[in-house]
Enzyme design. Structure first.
Site, PDB file in Angstrom:
ATOM      1  N   ASN A   1       0.963  -1.120   0.078  1.00  0.00           N
ATOM      2  CA  ASN A   1       0.250   0.490   0.176  1.00  0.00           C
ATOM      3  C   ASN A   1       1.024   0.945  -0.094  1.00  0.00           C
ATOM      4  O   ASN A   1       1.780   1.539   1.079  1.00  0.00           O
ATOM      5  CB  ASN A   1      -0.792  -0.203   0.966  1.00  0.00           C
ATOM      6  CG  ASN A   1      -1.415   1.133   1.572  1.00  0.00           C
ATOM      7  OD1 ASN A   1      -2.278   1.593   0.490  1.00  0.00           O
ATOM      8  ND2 ASN A   1      -2.255   1.664   2.651  1.00  0.00           N
ATOM      9  N   TRP A   2       0.813   1.641  -0.698  1.00  0.00           N
ATOM     10  CA  TRP A   2       1.739   2.871  -1.367  1.00  0.00           C
ATOM     11  C   TRP A   2       1.204   4.223  -1.000  1.00  0.00           C
ATOM     12  O   TRP A   2       1.767   5.711  -0.725  1.00  0.00           O
ATOM     13  CB  TRP A   2       2.194   3.143  -2.773  1.00  0.00           C
ATOM     14  CG  TRP A   2       3.312   1.819  -3.471  1.00  0.00           C
ATOM     15  CD1 TRP A   2       4.144   0.974  -2.221  1.00  0.00           C
ATOM     16  CD2 TRP A   2       3.873   2.315  -4.787  1.00  0.00           C
ATOM     17  NE1 TRP A   2       4.476   0.320  -2.765  1.00  0.00           N
ATOM     18  CE2 TRP A   2       4.703   1.276  -4.704  1.00  0.00           C
ATOM     19  CE3 TRP A   2       3.550   2.716  -5.674  1.00  0.00           C
ATOM     20  CZ2 TRP A   2       4.926   0.454  -6.224  1.00  0.00           C
ATOM     21  CZ3 TRP A   2       4.037   2.348  -7.076  1.00  0.00           C
ATOM     22  CH2 TRP A   2       5.086   0.981  -6.449  1.00  0.00           C
ATOM     23  N   LYS A   3       0.113   4.411  -0.455  1.00  0.00           N
ATOM     24  CA  LYS A   3      -0.694   5.709   0.391  1.00  0.00           C
ATOM     25  C   LYS A   3      -0.462   6.332  -0.567  1.00  0.00           C
ATOM     26  O   LYS A   3      -0.347   6.363  -2.315  1.00  0.00           O
ATOM     27  CB  LYS A   3      -0.254   5.522   1.887  1.00  0.00           C
ATOM     28  CG  LYS A   3       0.100   3.660   2.244  1.00  0.00           C
ATOM     29  CD  LYS A   3       0.156   4.458   4.246  1.00  0.00           C
ATOM     30  CE  LYS A   3      -0.008   3.167   4.847  1.00  0.00           C
ATOM     31  NZ  LYS A   3      -0.317   3.025   6.265  1.00  0.00           N
TER      32      LYS A   3
ATOM     33  N   HIS B   1      -9.053   0.772   4.653  1.00  0.00           N
ATOM     34  CA  HIS B   1      -8.294   1.072   5.929  1.00  0.00           C
ATOM     35  C   HIS B   1      -8.609   1.936   6.459  1.00  0.00           C
ATOM     36  O   HIS B   1      -9.172   3.120   6.812  1.00  0.00           O
ATOM     37  CB  HIS B   1      -6.739   1.992   4.748  1.00  0.00           C
ATOM     38  CG  HIS B   1      -6.103   1.566   5.015  1.00  0.00           C
ATOM     39  ND1 HIS B   1      -5.339   2.524   5.956  1.00  0.00           N
ATOM     40  CD2 HIS B   1      -5.391   0.646   4.814  1.00  0.00           C
ATOM     41  CE1 HIS B   1      -3.808   2.292   6.244  1.00  0.00           C
ATOM     42  NE2 HIS B   1      -4.227   1.120   6.535  1.00  0.00           N
TER      43      HIS B   1
ATOM     44  N   GLU C   1      -7.058   4.296   8.271  1.00  0.00           N
ATOM     45  CA  GLU C   1      -7.028   5.698   8.268  1.00  0.00           C
ATOM     46  C   GLU C   1      -7.841   6.476   7.115  1.00  0.00           C
ATOM     47  O   GLU C   1      -8.478   7.003   7.636  1.00  0.00           O
ATOM     48  CB  GLU C   1      -5.612   6.021   6.772  1.00  0.00           C
ATOM     49  CG  GLU C   1      -4.080   5.906   7.578  1.00  0.00           C
ATOM     50  CD  GLU C   1      -3.080   5.145   6.421  1.00  0.00           C
ATOM     51  OE1 GLU C   1      -3.034   5.527   5.173  1.00  0.00           O
ATOM     52  OE2 GLU C   1      -2.370   4.188   7.637  1.00  0.00           O
TER      53      GLU C   1
ATOM     54  N   GLU D   1      -5.460  -5.071   9.962  1.00  0.00           N
ATOM     55  CA  GLU D   1      -4.330  -4.788  10.526  1.00  0.00           C
ATOM     56  C   GLU D   1      -4.702  -3.868  11.796  1.00  0.00           C
ATOM     57  O   GLU D   1      -5.356  -2.734  11.891  1.00  0.00           O
ATOM     58  CB  GLU D   1      -4.463  -3.130   9.741  1.00  0.00           C
ATOM     59  CG  GLU D   1      -4.242  -3.925   8.572  1.00  0.00           C
ATOM     60  CD  GLU D   1      -3.513  -2.791   7.239  1.00  0.00           C
ATOM     61  OE1 GLU D   1      -2.546  -3.092   7.128  1.00  0.00           O
ATOM     62  OE2 GLU D   1      -4.535  -1.576   6.555  1.00  0.00           O
TER      63      GLU D   1
ATOM     64  N   GLY E   1       2.411   1.613  11.323  1.00  0.00           N
ATOM     65  CA  GLY E   1       3.420   2.446  10.581  1.00  0.00           C
ATOM     66  C   GLY E   1       3.825   3.080  12.004  1.00  0.00           C
ATOM     67  O   GLY E   1       4.638   4.454  12.333  1.00  0.00           O
TER      68      GLY E   1
ATOM     69  N   SER F   1       3.487  -2.207  10.623  1.00  0.00           N
ATOM     70  CA  SER F   1       4.498  -2.836  10.604  1.00  0.00           C
ATOM     71  C   SER F   1       5.278  -4.343   9.888  1.00  0.00           C
ATOM     72  O   SER F   1       6.312  -4.884  10.605  1.00  0.00           O
ATOM     73  CB  SER F   1       4.934  -2.735  11.551  1.00  0.00           C
ATOM     74  OG  SER F   1       4.814  -1.473  12.197  1.00  0.00           O
TER      75      SER F   1
ATOM     76  N   GLY G   1       2.454  -1.258   4.115  1.00  0.00           N
ATOM     77  CA  GLY G   1       2.928   0.106   3.774  1.00  0.00           C
ATOM     78  C   GLY G   1       3.842   0.331   3.838  1.00  0.00           C
ATOM     79  O   GLY G   1       4.877   0.137   2.440  1.00  0.00           O
ATOM     80  N   GLY G   2       4.431   0.999   4.933  1.00  0.00           N
ATOM     81  CA  GLY G   2       6.041   1.713   5.029  1.00  0.00           C
ATOM     82  C   GLY G   2       7.165   0.457   4.364  1.00  0.00           C
ATOM     83  O   GLY G   2       8.000   1.089   3.249  1.00  0.00           O
TER      84      GLY G   2
HETATM   85  P1  PGA Z   1       2.450   0.387   8.370  1.00  0.00           P
HETATM   86  O1  PGA Z   1       0.966  -0.089   6.894  1.00  0.00           O
HETATM   87  O2  PGA Z   1       3.517  -1.524   6.993  1.00  0.00           O
HETATM   88  O3  PGA Z   1       3.943   1.440   7.641  1.00  0.00           O
HETATM   89  O4  PGA Z   1       2.671  -0.297   8.825  1.00  0.00           O
HETATM   90  C1  PGA Z   1       0.357  -0.807   6.821  1.00  0.00           C
HETATM   91  C2  PGA Z   1      -1.205  -0.705   6.078  1.00  0.00           C
HETATM   92  O5  PGA Z   1      -1.206   0.902   6.385  1.00  0.00           O
HETATM   93  O6  PGA Z   1      -1.874  -0.765   5.089  1.00  0.00           O
END
Ligand code: PGA
Length: 261
Positions: free
Chosen positions: A19-21, A106, A108, A178, A184, A224, A245-246
């Site tokens: 997920n490149w957000k 998600h 967020e 998640e 994150g 993470s 994500g990251g």
């Molecule tokens: P993260 O994000 O790997 O940076 O914790 C996961 C996500 O938001 O899907």
């Protein structure tokens, strides 16, 4: 195929999704995708998915054509009806731009953009109607876990998000668990915590849609995930992949996660 109690179960093929957000401009997205392509070209053991921003979907999809990397959008509109919906992008348009998957609900979006279980449900139905696969995200906040409510929260999100969907519909649903406190933060759920919740999610799916469906739906872990913790997470029986994500932003680290075996 493996056989149990006269019911045929497919083996669950793992999914590793990045997920490149809202991190990459168009050219950065193309560069990262092209860097990733050869690094995961032999990854037949799992589905590889990346989710660029809307504005990069079409270009990245075109540049990856013929590769084993599939494209996800990070969100979608609640329906496919063309019309006066300023700012919205219908799943059918995401498909038109080369996407095969949509990430829905998600945390967020739930926390900062007013996503509810009801809108997750609409978006999921619209995604399936467009012929795409929905990656439906669920997960509890830290205070909910500390209060002993993690399972109740996740169950409510599942019931709301998947409301009205048939067992047939669930063939194109992937669940991503998640925990919000792990996203994150560098704080991953332990493999045991992940397994416990993934097993619980599969039980919920068993209750709502039967054993065969529950056994076939892929449940990803997100929060993470890094190259050094993916193998232990993947060794858990009910962890069928990861939403990253990251660590998906750099091609090398994402490729290490894809090639966890
Ligand atoms: P993260 O994000 O790997 O940076 O914790 C996961 C996500 O938001 O899907």
């Amino acid at each position: 195929m493996r056989y149990r109690d006269d019911i045929i179960f497919r083996m669950r093929k793992p999914v590793i999704a990045g997920n490149w957000k809202m991190f990459k401009l168009l050219q950065e997205s193309v560069d990262a995708a092209l860097q990733l392509k050869p690094l995961v070209a032999n990854a037949n053991h799992c589905d590889v998915v990346i989710a660029p921003v809307f504005t990069a979907l079409k270009t990245v999809a075109d540049r990856l054509e013929g590769s084993n990397i599939q494209i996800a959008a990070q969100d979608c509109a609640i329906q496919n009806d063309f019309g006066a919906h300023t700012g919205e992008v219908a799943p059918v348009m995401l498909k038109d731009a080369g996407s095969s998957h949509v990430i829905i609900g998600h945390s967020e979006r739930r926390q900062f953009y007013g996503e509810t279980d009801e809108s997750v449900n609409w978006k999921t139905m619209a995604t399936l109607a467009a012929g795409l696969t929905a990656i439906v995200c669920v997960g509890e906040k830290l205070e909910e876990r500390d209060a002993g409510n993690a399972e109740t929260v996740v169950k409510t999100q599942l019931e709301g998000g998947l409301s009205g969907l048939t067992a047939n519909d669930l063939e194109r649903i992937i669940i991503a668990y998640e925990p919000v406190w792990a996203i994150g933060t560098g704080k991953t759920a332990t493999p045991e915590q992940a397994q416990e919740m993934h097993g619980f999610i599969r039980n919920c799916l068993n209750e709502s849609h039967g054993n065969e469906t529950a056994e076939n739906v892929r449940v990803l872990y997100g929060g993470s995930v890094k190259p050094d913790n993916i193998s232990t997470l993947m060794s858990q029986p009910d962890v069928d992949g990861a939403l990253v994500g990251g660590a998906s932003l750099e091609a090398e680290s994402f490729a290490k996660i894809v090639n966890y075996k």
